[in-house]
Design an enzyme around this catalytic site. Structure first.
Site, PDB file in Angstrom:
ATOM      1  N   SER A  68      29.743  44.210  32.239  1.00  0.00           N
ATOM      2  CA  SER A  68      30.577  45.042  31.371  1.00  0.00           C
ATOM      3  C   SER A  68      29.787  45.472  30.136  1.00  0.00           C
ATOM      4  O   SER A  68      28.876  44.781  29.701  1.00  0.00           O
ATOM      5  CB  SER A  68      31.817  44.279  30.921  1.00  0.00           C
ATOM      6  OG  SER A  68      32.516  43.749  32.019  1.00  0.00           O
TER       7      SER A  68
HETATM    8  N1  SAH Z   1      32.212  39.211  33.439  1.00  0.00           N
HETATM    9  C1  SAH Z   1      31.157  39.922  34.120  1.00  0.00           C
HETATM   10  C2  SAH Z   1      31.598  41.298  34.561  1.00  0.00           C
HETATM   11  C3  SAH Z   1      31.513  41.372  36.032  1.00  0.00           C
HETATM   12  S1  SAH Z   1      32.251  42.757  36.833  1.00  0.00           S
HETATM   13  C4  SAH Z   1      29.885  39.961  33.301  1.00  0.00           C
HETATM   14  O1  SAH Z   1      29.886  39.512  32.152  1.00  0.00           O
HETATM   15  O2  SAH Z   1      28.853  40.414  33.807  1.00  0.00           O
HETATM   16  C5  SAH Z   1      33.508  41.948  37.750  1.00  0.00           C
HETATM   17  C6  SAH Z   1      33.102  40.939  38.773  1.00  0.00           C
HETATM   18  O3  SAH Z   1      34.302  40.490  39.398  1.00  0.00           O
HETATM   19  C7  SAH Z   1      32.206  41.446  39.905  1.00  0.00           C
HETATM   20  O4  SAH Z   1      31.019  40.704  39.928  1.00  0.00           O
HETATM   21  C8  SAH Z   1      33.056  41.219  41.169  1.00  0.00           C
HETATM   22  O5  SAH Z   1      32.278  40.817  42.292  1.00  0.00           O
HETATM   23  C9  SAH Z   1      33.982  40.112  40.716  1.00  0.00           C
HETATM   24  N2  SAH Z   1      35.216  39.961  41.479  1.00  0.00           N
HETATM   25  C10 SAH Z   1      36.014  40.917  42.018  1.00  0.00           C
HETATM   26  N3  SAH Z   1      37.058  40.364  42.660  1.00  0.00           N
HETATM   27  C11 SAH Z   1      36.932  39.003  42.509  1.00  0.00           C
HETATM   28  C12 SAH Z   1      37.704  37.863  42.950  1.00  0.00           C
HETATM   29  N4  SAH Z   1      38.818  37.985  43.668  1.00  0.00           N
HETATM   30  N5  SAH Z   1      37.259  36.632  42.615  1.00  0.00           N
HETATM   31  C13 SAH Z   1      36.122  36.470  41.896  1.00  0.00           C
HETATM   32  N6  SAH Z   1      35.360  37.497  41.461  1.00  0.00           N
HETATM   33  C14 SAH Z   1      35.755  38.745  41.755  1.00  0.00           C
END
Ligand code: SAH
Length: 226
Positions: A68
């Site tokens: 993000s």
């Molecule tokens: N907090 C992260 C942002 C990641 S984007 C950072 O600081 O980099 C969101 C993430 O959520 C992605 O990596 C995606 O694979 C994950 N995601 C989506 N659905 C999910 C689920 N049901 N359980 C766990 N992770 C999930």
């Protein structure tokens, strides 16, 4: 040979500028700003992208997922109202950066990621940087992480159609949950507070995130309307 600015000092300067910018853009929680001044965001992205790590943009982290943008991390951390020692559940570990920021604020963080290679990479960097209060696991986070519940705070960093039902049960009374919810075409950042028997919701503006995919999220990638 390293380009000028690609040294630890160069990155620290960029980080300071990023924080100044966040403050100007309305982030007021000094504890969030201090944590973001300390966590080396460039180490959470691929080497080729490091010099861009402190710009206010999302960056790819593989498997079509993104870290993000700094403003979003700051805003969600602020909305979460993190207290020292709080137990926090994060759904969507991604790069591990958001979890590290919450860890640097003194929280105990349990973070879940559905893509195994992404979860492994995040866990490795968290370990290298010695954020001992952050645990990362690989499974469908829409089920929550029952073994460690209840949580004081829950942060979901992927956009879902509704708050996954298991998460509502794992949030303690008086707890707060921050999550992007898609309502039609206008995704919104929402805070849910669990009061005694009531739930209070507030809207915190529009938000853009990758989809939450799982049992209590979307079943598959929701395709946008043509
Ligand atoms: N907090 C992260 C942002 C990641 S984007 C950072 O600081 O980099 C969101 C993430 O959520 C992605 O990596 C995606 O694979 C994950 N995601 C989506 N659905 C999910 C689920 N049901 N359980 C766990 N992770 C999930």
């Amino acid at each position: 040979m390293k380009k000028s600015g690609d040294t630890a000092r160069g990155f620290a300067l960029r980080r300071q500028r990023m924080v100044d910018r966040l403050r100007k853009d309305g982030i007021g929680d000094e504890r969030v700003l201090e944590a973001m001044r300390r966590v080396p965001r460039h180490l959470f992205v691929a080497e080729a992208l490091r010099t861009r790590a402190y710009e206010n943009i999302r960056l790819p982290i593989g498997q079509g997922q993104t870290i993000s943008q700094p403003w979003t991390v700051a805003r969600m951390s602020e909305l979460l109202r993190v207290e020292e020692g709080a137990r926090i559940l994060e759904i969507g570990a991604g790069s591990g950066y958001q979890a590290a920021v919450l860890g640097a604020m003194g929280a105990r963080v349990f973070s879940v990621e559905r893509h195994a290679p992404i979860a492994r990479r995040a866990a490795r960097i968290i370990k290298t940087l010695e954020y001992w209060s952050v645990s990362i696991k690989h499974f469908d986070g829409t089920y929550g992480w029952a073994a460690e519940a209840p949580y004081d705070r829950i942060i979901v960093t992927a956009m879902g159609p509704e708050v996954p039902e298991p998460l509502t049960r794992q949030l303690r009374l008086g707890g707060r949950l921050v999550m992007p919810l898609s309502s039609g075409k206008d995704p919104r950042l929402v805070v849910v507070e669990r009061e005694t028997e009531r739930w209070k919701r507030s809207d915190h503006g529009s938000a853009s995130f990758v989809p939450l995919i799982g049992k209590y999220g979307y079943e598959r990638n929701p395709t946008p309307d043509p």
